[in-house]
Scaffold this active site. Structure first.
Site: not given
Ligand code: MN
Length: 596
Positions: A75-76
């Site tokens: 996700e990051d």
């Protein structure tokens, strides 16, 4: 090495290889997150590390702990699911992917979205539930993630605090509840409460400051008196204890009770744990013999368990000195289930017998629940067996705005409408599931987006009682008929079947027609007839019009009645020709397909 990582690695349950895996995941994630910081100012890796520690303390396997350490990488950071799979294999990649999907979801209701954005949002929400059903470890990682995020919520901006707290309240607390983790549910709610309703929270805190302690003291004093009476009657008591109501659930109850504390009888409730069902009912009788029960508040959840399986006898009595007290009576097995939910269920099916639940301090009680639950679970396969039990009886459906409604399996659009609002239920004319018209008795499916087509006036039908699954809908329909003026009622009382004409079917279609006979109509299943196809679909609640007697050799049209589904007429019928055009539906008799 960070002390928290050391603690995970030193956990004796992990073998040398597993320790290596966890360490590898840690350094991999740490590098991936690089210079990222949490809002608290700490290195980003502290977040997955806390969550992973949390799971390791629950006794989760190394695969899940490693996946948790990696849970925010896709996700990051620049890493992809492929990178994770290459480095850590399919299982970890699958878990990280599941958590990533959950992370993409904007759970709370959004305003001002265009159609496409909204459709995306709803589709993501659906994925969430599918992911839930895929593997319970994904949910456990997400719960651990959410728990740490709630612990560090104070570092967020005010707006974010509200949004995150709202998600916790509306999505995660119900998930915990569904898993039977009643305590975690209460904890999520109580963590979210002050952020969402700060004024109400501080009002409540002022109000309950002394009330809890007073009630607890009272119950503790009454306990030996009741115990004595039961023992004198030969009842064997396993345990008596007090349960204190969570703040948020107390507040919710106050809202339903005119904010009047005098109407809350279970601020602190007394619990009596007994060896068997027989002694539960005996105990109830003995207590009622000594203390007058409040009428209408005796609840037998043993004979009629709650939808999540909860069982207990509840009664509210005028106790010592006339104070009103709620008493919960249950067997040790029922108590275990009430406390541990699915964990207890798992323990039963595995060993066939129960072990008494130790009462830990409240803060770690739910951790213990999960621990017990996870003790015997090592592989994904066993997890996926479990999921069948959790979700077997519930479905999740969506309003067009993306609001989630949680209904029992087999629920229909009528249940859905009543779950949203009584007035909407009363006025339902039809429904769409995923933009397609469906009959009122359509069985809603997980992930359906349901839109209710609403009439101007309330026009419930008695027939609905045959198709609703929820007690709520049933109750509301009945009370409408009870409370409505009689003349208005009369025209709706006659059941559909009274007017229904049974058409003899051509012999060639015999087998086919049997298969598609609608379940809804109250004719015995053995009576066969041809079901018209309306708006391209079968299964509508329909009746054949008396005026023109439509037979299968003629062309037909449907007319959407206010309260009794579709009335089927001949296309040539003068009534249909003069009918309001917006209510006319296309209809035809089924076309026989060649046998395959
Ligand atoms: Mn996270």
């Amino acid at each position: 090495m960070l002390p928290l990582l050391e603690k995970i690695i030193e956990n004796p349950r992990y073998k040398k290889q597993e320790k290596t895996l966890i360490e590898k995941a840690y350094f991999f994630a740490k590098t991936a997150h690089g210079g990222q910081k949490r809002l608290s100012g700490e290195e980003y890796i502290t977040h997955p590390l806390h969550a992973a520690y949390f799971l390791s303390e629950l006794g989760l396997d190394a695969i899940t702990v490693a996946a948790c350490l990696l849970h925010d990488t896709v996700e990051d950071t620049r890493l992809t699911a492929k990178d994770i799979e290459k480095e850590f294999g399919k299982e970890i990649s699958f878990l990280v992917d599941g958590v990533t999907k959950l992370g993409k979801i904007e759970y709370s209701e959004k305003h001002g979205l265009d159609q496409k954005q909204n459709a995306n949002r709803i589709s993501s929400l659906k994925k969430m539930f599918f992911a839930m059903a895929d593997d319970i470890r994904v949910i456990l990682i997400k719960l651990a993630d959410r728990y740490h995020n709630m612990e560090t919520l104070k570092y967020h901006q005010r707006e974010d605090q509200k949004r995150i707290a709202k998600e916790t309240l509306e999505i995660f607390a119900p998930i915990a509840a569904r898993l039977g983790m009643g305590y975690l549910k209460g904890q999520f709610e109580d963590m979210a409460f002050p952020y969402i309703y700060p004024a109400e929270y501080s009002w409540l805190m002022k109000q309950v400051k002394t009330k809890y302690a007073d009630n607890l003291n009272y119950i503790e004093r009454a306990k030996p008196l009741i115990k004595r009476k039961l023992e004198d009657s030969g009842i064997e008591i396993i345990e008596m204890n007090s349960r204190v109501k969570h703040y948020y659930s107390l507040y919710q109850k106050l809202l339903r009770r005119d904010m009047d504390f005098n109407k809350i009888f279970d601020l602190v409730a007394m619990r009596i744990i007994l060896p068997d069902i027989k002694s539960c009912y005996e105990t109830l009788g003995i207590i009622h013999n000594f203390y007058k029960p409040l009428p209408g508040l005796i609840k037998d959840y043993i004979s009629l368990p709650k939808p999540n399986g909860y069982q207990s006898l509840h009664t509210t009595i005028f106790c010592e000195k006339g104070k009103i007290v709620e008493i919960q009576i249950r067997t040790a097995g029922m108590h275990d289930y009430a406390e541990n939910g699915i964990a207890a269920h798992w323990a039963y099916s595995e060993s066939g017998k129960k072990k008494p639940v130790k009462t830990d301090t409240k803060d770690i009680q739910w951790v213990t629940q999960l621990k017990n639950f996870l003790k015997e679970i090592k592989t994904g396969e066993e997890f996926s067996n479990l999921k069948i039990d959790f979700f077997k009886n519930r479905i999740f459906v969506f309003t067009p705005k993306g609001e989630v409604k949680d209904l029992p399996e087999g629920a229909t659009p009528v249940d859905f409408a009543y779950a949203i609002h009584t007035d909407l239920g009363h006025a339902i004319l039809g429904a769409k599931a995923n933009n397609k018209i469906v009959p009122l008795h359509y069985e809603l499916k997980n992930g359906d987006v349901v839109e209710i087509l609403k009439g101007k006036n309330p026009k419930p039908s008695f027939d609905w009682l045959k198709i609703v699954k929820t007690a709520e809908a049933r109750k509301k329909i009945k009370s409408w008929f009870r409370d409505s003026p009689a003349p208005q009622n009369l025209q709706y009382v006659a059941p559909v079947s009274a007017e229904k004409k049974i058409i003899p079917k051509p012999p060639a279609r015999k087998r086919k027609q049997q298969k598609t006979a609608p379940v809804l109509i109250s004719e015995p299943a053995c009576r066969e007839y041809i079901e018209p196809v309306i708006q391209g679909q079968r299964g509508f609640l329909y009746k054949l019009a008396k005026c023109c007697n439509p037979t299968p050799d003629k062309t037909i049209k449907g007319y959407m009645t206010l309260n009794r589904g579709v009335s089927v007429h001949l296309s040539s019928c003068s009534n249909i020709k003069s009918a309001q055009e917006t209510r006319i539906l296309s209809a035809h008799w089924p076309i026989e397909k060649s046998e395959k």
